[in-house]
Scaffold this active site. Structure first.
Site, PDB file in Angstrom:
ATOM      1  N   SER A   7       0.848  -1.192   0.000  1.00 21.76           N
ATOM      2  CA  SER A   7       0.000   0.000   0.000  1.00 21.76           C
ATOM      3  C   SER A   7       0.881   1.238   0.000  1.00 21.76           C
ATOM      4  CB  SER A   7      -0.897   0.014   1.229  1.00 21.76           C
ATOM      5  OG  SER A   7      -1.440   1.316   1.357  1.00 21.76           O
ATOM      6  N   HIS A  32      -1.015  -1.089  -4.481  1.00 23.29           N
ATOM      7  CA  HIS A  32      -2.320  -0.768  -3.916  1.00 23.29           C
ATOM      8  C   HIS A  32      -2.403   0.720  -3.611  1.00 23.29           C
ATOM      9  CE1 HIS A  32      -5.975  -1.973  -1.665  1.00 23.29           C
ATOM     10  NE2 HIS A  32      -5.619  -1.068  -0.760  1.00 23.29           N
ATOM     11  N   ASP A  34      -4.547   3.580  -1.995  1.00 18.59           N
ATOM     12  CA  ASP A  34      -5.650   3.876  -1.075  1.00 18.59           C
ATOM     13  C   ASP A  34      -6.156   5.281  -1.346  1.00 18.59           C
ATOM     14  OD1 ASP A  34      -6.039   1.558   0.583  1.00 18.59           O
ATOM     15  OD2 ASP A  34      -3.983   1.886   1.264  1.00 18.59           O
ATOM     16  N   MET A  36      -8.564   8.125  -0.598  1.00 20.77           N
ATOM     17  CA  MET A  36      -9.426   8.576   0.513  1.00 20.77           C
ATOM     18  C   MET A  36      -9.836  10.020   0.260  1.00 20.77           C
ATOM     19  SD  MET A  36      -7.300   7.043   3.710  1.00 20.77           S
ATOM     20  CE  MET A  36      -6.731   5.332   3.727  1.00 20.77           C
ATOM     21  N   HIS A  65      -8.158   1.263  -4.615  1.00 19.86           N
ATOM     22  CA  HIS A  65      -9.144   1.024  -3.557  1.00 19.86           C
ATOM     23  C   HIS A  65      -9.822   2.350  -3.222  1.00 19.86           C
ATOM     24  CE1 HIS A  65      -9.638  -0.230   0.985  1.00 19.86           C
ATOM     25  NE2 HIS A  65     -10.797  -0.100   0.370  1.00 19.86           N
ATOM     26  N   MET A  67     -11.982   4.617  -1.234  1.00 19.10           N
ATOM     27  CA  MET A  67     -12.657   4.849   0.053  1.00 19.10           C
ATOM     28  C   MET A  67     -13.232   6.260  -0.022  1.00 19.10           C
ATOM     29  SD  MET A  67      -9.789   3.097   2.438  1.00 19.10           S
ATOM     30  CE  MET A  67      -8.591   3.203   1.113  1.00 19.10           C
ATOM     31  N   MET A 136     -11.775  -5.970   4.460  1.00 16.47           N
ATOM     32  CA  MET A 136     -11.058  -5.011   5.310  1.00 16.47           C
ATOM     33  C   MET A 136     -10.865  -5.640   6.687  1.00 16.47           C
ATOM     34  SD  MET A 136     -10.325  -2.265   3.608  1.00 16.47           S
ATOM     35  CE  MET A 136      -9.620  -1.377   4.996  1.00 16.47           C
ATOM     36  N   GLY A 141      -9.214   3.992   6.628  1.00 12.14           N
ATOM     37  CA  GLY A 141      -8.859   5.386   6.914  1.00 12.14           C
ATOM     38  C   GLY A 141      -7.391   5.590   7.197  1.00 12.14           C
ATOM     39  N   PHE A 142      -6.776   4.619   7.876  1.00 10.12           N
ATOM     40  CA  PHE A 142      -5.383   4.816   8.287  1.00 10.12           C
ATOM     41  C   PHE A 142      -4.603   3.507   8.224  1.00 10.12           C
ATOM     42  CE2 PHE A 142      -7.980   7.985  10.366  1.00 10.12           C
ATOM     43  CZ  PHE A 142      -7.315   9.154  10.010  1.00 10.12           C
ATOM     44  N   GLY A 143      -3.307   3.644   7.971  1.00 11.40           N
ATOM     45  CA  GLY A 143      -2.408   2.508   8.086  1.00 11.40           C
ATOM     46  C   GLY A 143      -2.035   2.309   9.548  1.00 11.40           C
ATOM     47  N   GLY A 144      -1.337   1.213   9.806  1.00 12.31           N
ATOM     48  CA  GLY A 144      -0.779   0.985  11.132  1.00 12.31           C
ATOM     49  C   GLY A 144      -1.759   0.553  12.209  1.00 12.31           C
ATOM     50  N   ASP A 172      -6.938  -6.607   3.620  1.00 13.86           N
ATOM     51  CA  ASP A 172      -6.303  -5.285   3.728  1.00 13.86           C
ATOM     52  C   ASP A 172      -6.394  -4.762   5.155  1.00 13.86           C
ATOM     53  OD1 ASP A 172      -5.380  -2.709   3.303  1.00 13.86           O
ATOM     54  OD2 ASP A 172      -6.976  -2.127   1.912  1.00 13.86           O
ATOM     55  N   GLY A 173      -5.218  -4.563   5.763  1.00 15.30           N
ATOM     56  CA  GLY A 173      -5.165  -3.908   7.070  1.00 15.30           C
ATOM     57  C   GLY A 173      -4.537  -4.778   8.148  1.00 15.30           C
ATOM     58  N   GLY A 174      -3.478  -4.272   8.745  1.00 17.60           N
ATOM     59  CA  GLY A 174      -2.858  -4.986   9.864  1.00 17.60           C
ATOM     60  C   GLY A 174      -2.163  -6.281   9.460  1.00 17.60           C
ATOM     61  N   GLY A 194       0.946  -2.208   4.187  1.00 16.44           N
ATOM     62  CA  GLY A 194       1.600  -0.905   4.192  1.00 16.44           C
ATOM     63  C   GLY A 194       2.772  -0.941   5.154  1.00 16.44           C
TER      64      GLY A 194
HETATM   65  C1  DX5 Z   1      -6.640   1.356   5.268  1.00 18.45           C
HETATM   66  C2  DX5 Z   1      -6.070   1.020   3.923  1.00 18.45           C
HETATM   67  C3  DX5 Z   1      -4.964   0.030   3.939  1.00 18.45           C
HETATM   68  C4  DX5 Z   1      -3.756   0.449   4.731  1.00 18.45           C
HETATM   69  C5  DX5 Z   1      -3.055  -0.758   5.245  1.00 18.45           C
HETATM   70  O1  DX5 Z   1      -7.730   2.201   5.105  1.00 18.45           O
HETATM   71  O2  DX5 Z   1      -7.074   0.509   3.077  1.00 18.45           O
HETATM   72  O3  DX5 Z   1      -4.586  -0.324   2.617  1.00 18.45           O
HETATM   73  O4  DX5 Z   1      -2.846   1.207   3.984  1.00 18.45           O
HETATM   74  O5  DX5 Z   1      -2.018  -0.328   6.056  1.00 18.45           O
HETATM   75  P1  DX5 Z   1      -1.322  -1.282   7.120  1.00 18.45           P
HETATM   76  O6  DX5 Z   1      -0.717  -2.412   6.359  1.00 18.45           O
HETATM   77  O7  DX5 Z   1      -0.335  -0.402   7.767  1.00 18.45           O
HETATM   78  O8  DX5 Z   1      -2.399  -1.760   8.062  1.00 18.45           O
HETATM   79 ZN    ZN Z   2      -6.580  -0.339   0.966  1.00 16.12          ZN
END
Ligand code: DX5
Ligand code: ZN
Length: 211
Positions: A7, A32, A34, A36, A65, A67, A136, A141-144, A172-174, A194
């Site tokens: 990502s 990927h 994102d 937003m 993607h 959002m 998801m 909304g956010f990475g990490g 996707d996510g975590g 990400g």
């Molecule tokens: C969240 C995004 C993800 C995000 C994943 O809204 O859709 O793609 O970047 O980030 P990590 O891998 O850090 O959870």
């Molecule tokens: Zn994504």
């Protein structure tokens, strides 16, 4: 083998072209994006001009993607920017069947994303229009953020519902080496990552450890 989609949300925005070239060399299977809009999710990222400007730097597929609150309006923008796959959130599409037709009308692959609290039942009448289901495993909304464990069961259910159809499951996510293994065991085909791809700077090593 599971595919890895880094990502770009976690990349260095001041050097996006370099990041893309590095990810390509490091063995990423697709990139990927994102997207937003600051409305559907409380964060603002890339517009179509940014995606288009980066398109010449790799031949890897662009996995877009959305959002955003108004995906129907934006599908043509990102199709023209060089997307290969466009994924919309089921929650943002009052006419999901028509939205998927719109993505296909540009010759692109179509995905539907499900938030952690959204049931896979919303896909019941659109299976034949899907190339991908994006599960998801965090709230968008956010990475990490931390992986939401309940989504493992959703991966298994979606896998079962897909049956013999040629539809990929993307998570996707975590995603980290531990949650990646759990997703693989349930039948995920593509993992978006990400934080765990970018941390430490050795992208090739990080991608390998996710696989
Ligand atoms: C969240 C995004 C993800 C995000 C994943 O809204 O859709 O793609 O970047 O980030 P990590 O891998 O850090 O959870
Ligand atoms: Zn994504």
């Amino acid at each position: 083998m599971v595919k890895i989609a880094p990502s770009l949300l976690a990349s260095d925005f001041a050097h996006l072209a370099d990041e893309i070239v590095k990810l390509n060399k490091a063995g990423a299977d697709m990139l990927h994006w994102d997207i937003m809009d600051g409305h559907y999710v409380p964060n603002l990222t890339f517009g179509p001009q940014v995606v288009k400007a980066l398109r010449p730097y790799t031949s890897l597929p662009f996995d877009v993607h959305l959002m955003v609150q108004n995906p129907d309006e934006m599908i043509p923008w990102f199709a023209n920017a060089g997307a290969d796959i466009i994924t919309v959130h089921a929650e943002t599409c009052p006419h999901l069947d028509k939205t998927l037709d719109s993505i296909h009308s540009f010759g692109l692959k179509a995905g539907v994303s499900l938030n952690p609290a959204t049931s896979e039942q919303v896909l019941e009448y659109v299976w034949d229009k899907l190339n991908m289901v994006l599960i998801m495993s965090v709230n968008p909304g956010f990475g990490g953020q931390c992986f939401i464990e309940t989504q493992l069961e959703k991966i298994s259910r979606v896998k079962e519902l897909i049956g013999k159809r040629n539809i990929s499951i993307e998570v996707d996510g975590g995603i980290n080496p531990m949650t990646a293994a759990q997703c693989n065991a349930r039948g995920a085909d593509i993992l978006v990552a990400g934080t765990s791809v970018f941390e430490g700077g050795d992208y090739a090593k990080n991608i390998t450890s996710l696989r």
